[in-house]
Design a protein around this motif. Structure first.
Motif, mmCIF file in Angstrom:
data_model
loop_
_atom_site.group_PDB
_atom_site.id
_atom_site.type_symbol
_atom_site.label_atom_id
_atom_site.label_comp_id
_atom_site.label_asym_id
_atom_site.label_seq_id
_atom_site.Cartn_x
_atom_site.Cartn_y
_atom_site.Cartn_z
ATOM 1 N N ASP A 133 0.868 -1.074 -0.009
ATOM 2 C CA ASP A 133 -0.165 0.146 -0.033
ATOM 3 C C ASP A 133 0.699 1.253 -0.085
ATOM 4 O O ASP A 133 0.206 2.457 0.444
ATOM 5 C CB ASP A 133 -0.997 -0.037 1.346
ATOM 6 N N PHE A 134 1.986 1.274 -0.560
ATOM 7 C CA PHE A 134 2.916 2.315 -0.567
ATOM 8 C C PHE A 134 2.255 3.568 -1.336
ATOM 9 O O PHE A 134 1.444 3.248 -2.168
ATOM 10 C CB PHE A 134 3.986 1.750 -1.523
ATOM 11 N N VAL A 135 2.775 4.696 -0.880
ATOM 12 C CA VAL A 135 2.014 5.997 -1.286
ATOM 13 C C VAL A 135 3.526 6.815 -1.531
ATOM 14 O O VAL A 135 4.164 6.972 -0.275
ATOM 15 C CB VAL A 135 1.118 6.710 -0.512
ATOM 16 N N CYS A 136 3.534 7.492 -2.390
ATOM 17 C CA CYS A 136 4.542 8.577 -2.655
ATOM 18 C C CYS A 136 3.911 9.847 -3.044
ATOM 19 O O CYS A 136 3.096 9.935 -3.833
ATOM 20 C CB CYS A 136 5.182 8.154 -4.072
ATOM 21 N N HIS A 137 4.319 10.854 -2.113
ATOM 22 C CA HIS A 137 3.739 12.323 -2.476
ATOM 23 C C HIS A 137 4.820 13.001 -2.583
ATOM 24 O O HIS A 137 5.839 13.203 -2.170
ATOM 25 C CB HIS A 137 3.239 12.928 -1.173
ATOM 26 N N GLU A 148 1.604 12.152 -7.420
ATOM 27 C CA GLU A 148 1.465 11.266 -6.272
ATOM 28 C C GLU A 148 1.082 9.880 -7.004
ATOM 29 O O GLU A 148 0.526 9.806 -7.898
ATOM 30 C CB GLU A 148 0.270 11.572 -5.222
ATOM 31 N N TRP A 149 1.713 8.830 -6.551
ATOM 32 C CA TRP A 149 1.161 7.578 -6.867
ATOM 33 C C TRP A 149 1.265 6.480 -5.809
ATOM 34 O O TRP A 149 1.796 6.726 -4.921
ATOM 35 C CB TRP A 149 2.322 7.070 -8.131
ATOM 36 N N LYS A 150 0.530 5.530 -6.108
ATOM 37 C CA LYS A 150 0.161 4.623 -5.113
ATOM 38 C C LYS A 150 0.502 3.169 -5.497
ATOM 39 O O LYS A 150 0.418 2.911 -6.400
ATOM 40 C CB LYS A 150 -1.146 4.612 -4.679
ATOM 41 N N GLY A 151 0.929 2.299 -4.552
ATOM 42 C CA GLY A 151 1.043 0.782 -4.791
ATOM 43 C C GLY A 151 2.426 0.755 -5.275
ATOM 44 O O GLY A 151 3.179 1.539 -5.993
ATOM 45 N N GLY A 175 2.345 1.198 -9.071
ATOM 46 C CA GLY A 175 2.469 2.757 -9.445
ATOM 47 C C GLY A 175 3.807 3.203 -9.486
ATOM 48 O O GLY A 175 4.335 4.138 -10.268
ATOM 49 N N GLU A 218 5.745 4.606 2.843
ATOM 50 C CA GLU A 218 5.315 6.022 2.294
ATOM 51 C C GLU A 218 6.549 6.869 2.060
ATOM 52 O O GLU A 218 7.675 6.826 2.846
ATOM 53 C CB GLU A 218 4.646 6.689 3.464
ATOM 54 N N TRP A 277 7.774 11.161 1.171
ATOM 55 C CA TRP A 277 7.573 12.577 0.802
ATOM 56 C C TRP A 277 8.687 12.985 0.046
ATOM 57 O O TRP A 277 9.744 12.862 0.581
ATOM 58 C CB TRP A 277 7.179 13.397 2.076
#
Length: 162
Positions: free
Chosen positions: A58-62, A68-71, A74, A144, A146
């Motif tokens: 469930d990785f999230v990059c901001h 932003e991308w998820k997973g 992504g 996660e 940032w």
């Protein structure tokens, strides 16, 4: 009487200290730093298949510029797409700080502009920017990120401004 009271106090203090530590999950700062180093390596070598070992599902990059991308999928797509624009992209960690479940890196990113980027066709210009990222690690994987790239410097270099 004084000796027994001191003994009881020392024993109580030891029990209190141990009970506080026993509920606290031990964090391996070296392992956290290693997973972040591996993530930078993927950006540098393009081996996105390694992300399955590095990123939480469930990785999230901001990124500060609104990207932003998820997973894991992504992340694979974003890194692969970026490396099509800058095929020789490299990230060199300059500073790394870790505490608790967080790792922060300041790194130098370099690459040659070989594809369309933000409306600008390939220029062949070699760029160098500095970036900072904060990573949150959960169960040995990056959950996660940032990211704070020096986007102004990148745009100035690509447009020929110094």
């Amino acid at each position: 009487m004084k000796k027994s009271l001191c003994s009881v106090l020392v024993l109580t203090a030891c029990m209190f200290i141990n009970s506080c530590n026993s509920n606290k999950q031990e964090i391996d700062l070296d392992a956290n730093r290693d997973v972040v180093k591996n993530y930078h390596s993927v950006w540098s070598d393009g081996q996105v298949s390694e992300l399955d070992k590095i990123l939480a599902p469930d990785f999230v990059c901001h990124f500060i510029n609104g990207i932003e991308w998820k997973g894991i999928a992504g992340a694979k797509y974003s890194i692969s797409s970026h490396r099509k624009i800058f095929p020789d992209w490299k990230e060199e960690i300059v500073d790394m700080v870790s505490e608790g479940d967080k790792v922060v890196t300041r790194y130098k990113s370099t690459g040659t502009h070989q594809g369309a980027f933000e409306g600008l066709d390939s220029t062949g210009i070699n760029i160098t920017i500095y970036e900072t990222s904060i990573y949150r690690i959960v169960d040995g994987k990056i959950a996660e990120q940032w990211g704070f790239p020096d986007a102004l410097s990148l745009k100035n270099q690509l447009s020929g401004k110094k």
